[in-house]
Design a protein around this motif. Structure first.
Motif, PDB file in Angstrom:
ATOM      1  N   ASP A 152       1.477  -4.282   4.562  1.00 45.13           N
ATOM      2  CA  ASP A 152       1.762  -3.427   3.413  1.00 45.13           C
ATOM      3  C   ASP A 152       3.259  -3.195   3.183  1.00 45.13           C
ATOM      4  OD1 ASP A 152       2.242  -1.925   5.613  1.00 45.13           O
ATOM      5  OD2 ASP A 152       0.947  -0.244   5.066  1.00 45.13           O
ATOM      6  N   ASN A 158       7.256   6.113  -1.574  1.00 43.07           N
ATOM      7  CA  ASN A 158       6.763   7.488  -1.559  1.00 43.07           C
ATOM      8  C   ASN A 158       5.332   7.516  -2.087  1.00 43.07           C
ATOM      9  OD1 ASN A 158       6.707  10.287  -1.377  1.00 43.07           O
ATOM     10  ND2 ASN A 158       7.470  10.549  -3.474  1.00 43.07           N
ATOM     11  N   GLY A 159       4.366   7.413  -1.168  1.00 45.84           N
ATOM     12  CA  GLY A 159       2.981   7.417  -1.586  1.00 45.84           C
ATOM     13  C   GLY A 159       2.665   6.221  -2.447  1.00 45.84           C
ATOM     14  N   VAL A 160       2.133   6.474  -3.646  1.00 46.31           N
ATOM     15  CA  VAL A 160       1.759   5.386  -4.538  1.00 46.31           C
ATOM     16  C   VAL A 160       2.924   4.921  -5.402  1.00 46.31           C
ATOM     17  CG1 VAL A 160      -0.637   6.105  -4.605  1.00 46.31           C
ATOM     18  CG2 VAL A 160       0.964   7.037  -6.292  1.00 46.31           C
ATOM     19  N   SER A 161       4.080   5.548  -5.258  1.00 44.50           N
ATOM     20  CA  SER A 161       5.197   5.277  -6.162  1.00 44.50           C
ATOM     21  C   SER A 161       6.402   4.698  -5.430  1.00 44.50           C
ATOM     22  CB  SER A 161       5.610   6.572  -6.868  1.00 44.50           C
ATOM     23  OG  SER A 161       6.790   6.383  -7.615  1.00 44.50           O
ATOM     24  N   ASN A 179       0.835  -1.197   0.000  1.00 49.45           N
ATOM     25  CA  ASN A 179       0.000   0.000   0.000  1.00 49.45           C
ATOM     26  C   ASN A 179       0.873   1.252   0.000  1.00 49.45           C
ATOM     27  OD1 ASN A 179      -2.482  -1.489   0.243  1.00 49.45           O
ATOM     28  ND2 ASN A 179      -1.929  -1.869   2.391  1.00 49.45           N
ATOM     29  N   SER A 180       0.238   2.382   0.128  1.00 52.03           N
ATOM     30  CA  SER A 180       0.971   3.641   0.199  1.00 52.03           C
ATOM     31  C   SER A 180       1.906   3.652   1.398  1.00 52.03           C
ATOM     32  CB  SER A 180      -0.010   4.806   0.308  1.00 52.03           C
ATOM     33  OG  SER A 180      -0.848   4.868  -0.825  1.00 52.03           O
ATOM     34  N   TYR A 181       3.054   4.263   1.231  1.00 55.10           N
ATOM     35  CA  TYR A 181       4.055   4.403   2.286  1.00 55.10           C
ATOM     36  C   TYR A 181       4.450   3.061   2.895  1.00 55.10           C
ATOM     37  CZ  TYR A 181       2.334   9.131   1.696  1.00 55.10           C
ATOM     38  OH  TYR A 181       1.952  10.319   1.147  1.00 55.10           O
TER      39      TYR A 181
END
Length: 630
Positions: free
Chosen positions: A252, A169-172, A150-152
């Motif tokens: 995650d 980093n977020g979604v990336s 997931n994010s982060y």
């Protein structure tokens, strides 16, 4: 010289029972399916299939150097790789120059093959380092991601709350998101990454992260130079994990390829130094810590996957069996056999067996036996072979052995009754014992712990003026907890209902099965100064302020959870001496100083039968009958 004790006495009654209890003359070692025996100058080592593809070495020195292989001055290879069905090996001790009473250790080990990288295939593959974030001042590792949940999503850390973590980093996954002491850094530097469709190792994609001396660098370039010097990476008060963090375990995590991980303390010294390896005995893949000399596979349901091998191999995972070379000296002249007993066999029973052929290790299988000494002392014992009915061609075995009868507990006779363990607090990561006190000599009197000052040491003591509570010192720090304990008085007998079961293991302090403190430092030794540990006393007031009482058992663990020492109370059958029998080193310890121990009740358990030395010979020197004709 010593006279033959009650010459030609045949084993009857209780002695026959002892003989029948001896399954084999070989002494069983401390690390599983390994047995060894000493016959004259020959050491015989037998290992089971459990040691397939493992190696064996013999270590020796002028004194026992403990569990660290590199501390021993001398070593000799027994076998480099045990076959799948186990094996038996002999060592000529005389050829190695090993003389009587020399301390020896038989060490087993495994081979590790170093890997360029290992692959973490999912969110359920990770390890706990056992090191808390507030003890870590520097982190360095090589990593590139394949996938994130997931994010982060973190790939390493303690906690995003007050802790340290490296996340996506977020979604990336194209940039690094760093949490430092619970605060997200503003920098989001670009990183190399891969994909699940092309998950093969690629050294060119490894990102070298470093957080040291207040500076964050990525692939050699400074990202942030203002992290603060002399500060820990976090204060979440939880352990650092590789492959996830406490917040994200099984949820995650970001995962991929790892090339190394290292953690530094406040002085810049390595706490952990992990490299990826494959254990060749079973092809298990994991991280090997070059500081603690331990191997860790994935703690989750997904196993790590090996990358390519570097070509480097090394030995690790050493386990030890302790033995002292005790060679009974034998010399024969006509009908007289002289047995020279070395000091390492003093206190043992000395027995001679004989038959028409060698009956092997089972002492009860021999047709004839006689006691040379119930309790031998160092020196020469003459045995008149003809008087015992021996004749030329008979095969004899001389055995130094003893029987130790397990007790439910033993009592210290005074504050001067204690044993020195021979190990130091900085090598001990777990302590467990059963105990209740009957008296003490001072306000804060110890019953077990480090010898010397309390600074950096380990102590279990009475709480100021009372024995109703315990005080504990770990690594020189007093714990806040003062738990109530059971206790007796000097008229108390071996009352099992009064025993307190006390344990310091895996970062948790328990008393009678209840957790007292679950945050005493997993992965840390109980002391830091390398001071010797004693049972029955401790501190710099030895013999003047100890707390003393009844004991049921004492054990000490190493960093990997293995037993260093494992004491049980026993009574030696040959002379009724009371003390601790160490099931690891095969030693019997009576009380040091002027105090002794008193036996509790015999337990309904098989006796411990231990053969210190054994030697076989064939009778050839008895003169024939002479007829004089006048």
């Amino acid at each position: 010289m010593h006279d033959l004790a009650r010459s030609a006495r045949i084993w009857k009654g209780k002695f026959a029972v002892c003989l029948a209890a001896v399954a084999a003359i070989a002494a069983i070692s401390s690390f599983g399916e390994v047995a060894y025996s000493i016959n004259g100058n020959t050491l015989t080592v037998t290992v089971s299939s459990l040691y397939a593809r493992k190696g064996l070495k013999l270590l020796w020195d002028s004194t026992d150097k403990g569990n660290v292989v590199t501390n021993w001055s001398n070593s000799s290879l027994i076998v480099d790789s045990v076959p799948s069905n186990g094996g038996t090996y002999t060592v000529d001790l005389a050829a190695l120059g090993i003389t009587n009473d020399t301390p020896c250790r038989i060490a087993s080990y495994v081979h590790f093959a170093r890997l360029n990288m290992l692959y973490q295939p999912g969110k359920y593959s990770y390890i706990n380092t056992g090191v808390y974030d507030y003890d870590v001042y520097g982190i360095r590792f090589g990593f590139y991601s394949i996938y994130k949940g997931n994010s982060y999503a973190p790939c390493i850390g303690s906690s995003v709350t007050n802790g340290f973590a490296l996340c996506a980093n977020g979604v990336s996954r194209t940039a690094a998101y760093v949490v430092w002491r619970g605060t997200a850094l503003s920098q989001r530097p670009s990183v190399y990454y891969g994909s699940t469709s092309d998950a093969g190792e690629d050294m060119s994609k490894i990102n070298e992260f470093a957080f040291t001396n207040g500076i964050f660098t990525l692939n050699g370039t400074t990202v942030n130079s203002s992290l603060g010097t002399d500060v820990a990476v976090g204060n979440a008060q939880c352990g650092i994990r590789i492959g996830t963090s406490r917040d994200a375990a099984g949820k995650d995590a970001m995962y991929g390829w790892w090339s190394h991980v290292s953690l530094d303390d406040a002085n810049g010294n390595l706490i952990r130094d992990y490299i990826p390896v494959k254990r060749t005995s079973d092809n298990a893949v994991g991280f090997y810590d070059r500081v603690g000399k331990t191997f860790q596979t994935s703690e989750g349901s997904d196993a790590f996957v090996a990358g390519s091998q570097t070509g480097e191999t090394f030995e690790g995972e050493f386990a030890m069996a302790s033995a002292t070379f005790a060679n009974l000296g034998l010399s024969a002249r006509k009908s007289m056999l002289t047995i020279d007993v070395p000091s390492s066999c003093a206190g043992e029973r000395l027995t001679i067996l004989w038959d028409t052929s060698d009956k092997g290790d089972d002492m009860s299988a021999w047709a004839h036996s006689a006691v040379v000494a119930d309790t031998a002392v160092a020196g020469a014992y003459p045995v008149h072979m003809s008087s015992l009915g021996m004749k030329n061609g008979d095969v004899c075995r001389v055995v130094a052995w003893n029987t130790y009868l397990p007790l439910d507990m033993l009592k210290q006779d005074s504050y001067k009754s204690y044993v020195d363990t021979g190990i130091v607090d900085s090598d001990v990561y777990g302590v467990r014992f059963g105990y209740f006190s009957i008296a003490k000599q001072a306000k804060t009197a110890p019953c077990i712990g480090s010898v010397g000052t309390s600074a950096g040491g380990f102590l279990v003591l009475s709480d100021v003026d009372s024995r109703t509570k315990l005080s504990v010192v770990l690594r020189g720090l007093w714990l806040n907890e003062r738990p109530a304990v059971k206790y007796g008085d000097e008229s108390s007998t071996n009352d099992a209902s009064l025993i307190n079961e006390i344990a310091f293991t895996n970062g948790v302090f328990t008393l009678n099965g209840e957790i007292v403190n679950s945050n005493i430092g997993a992965g840390k030794p109980v002391g830091t100064q390398g001071r010797q540990m004693s049972v029955g006393t401790a501190s710099n007031y030895r013999n003047s302020n100890a707390m003393f009482g009844w004991w049921t058992h004492v054990s000490f663990d190493s960093a990997d959870g293995g037993l260093i020492l494992d004491y049980i109370p026993v009574k030696r059958a040959s002379d009724n001496a009371v003390g601790f029998w160490d099931r690891v080193t095969k030693r019997f310890l009576t009380g040091f100083s002027t105090g002794g121990f008193t036996a509790g009740s015999l337990k309904d358990e098989p006796p411990v039968v231990f053969v210190r030395s054994s030697r076989v010979f064939t009778v050839t020197t008895i003169p024939g009958l002479m007829i004089v004709i006048q």
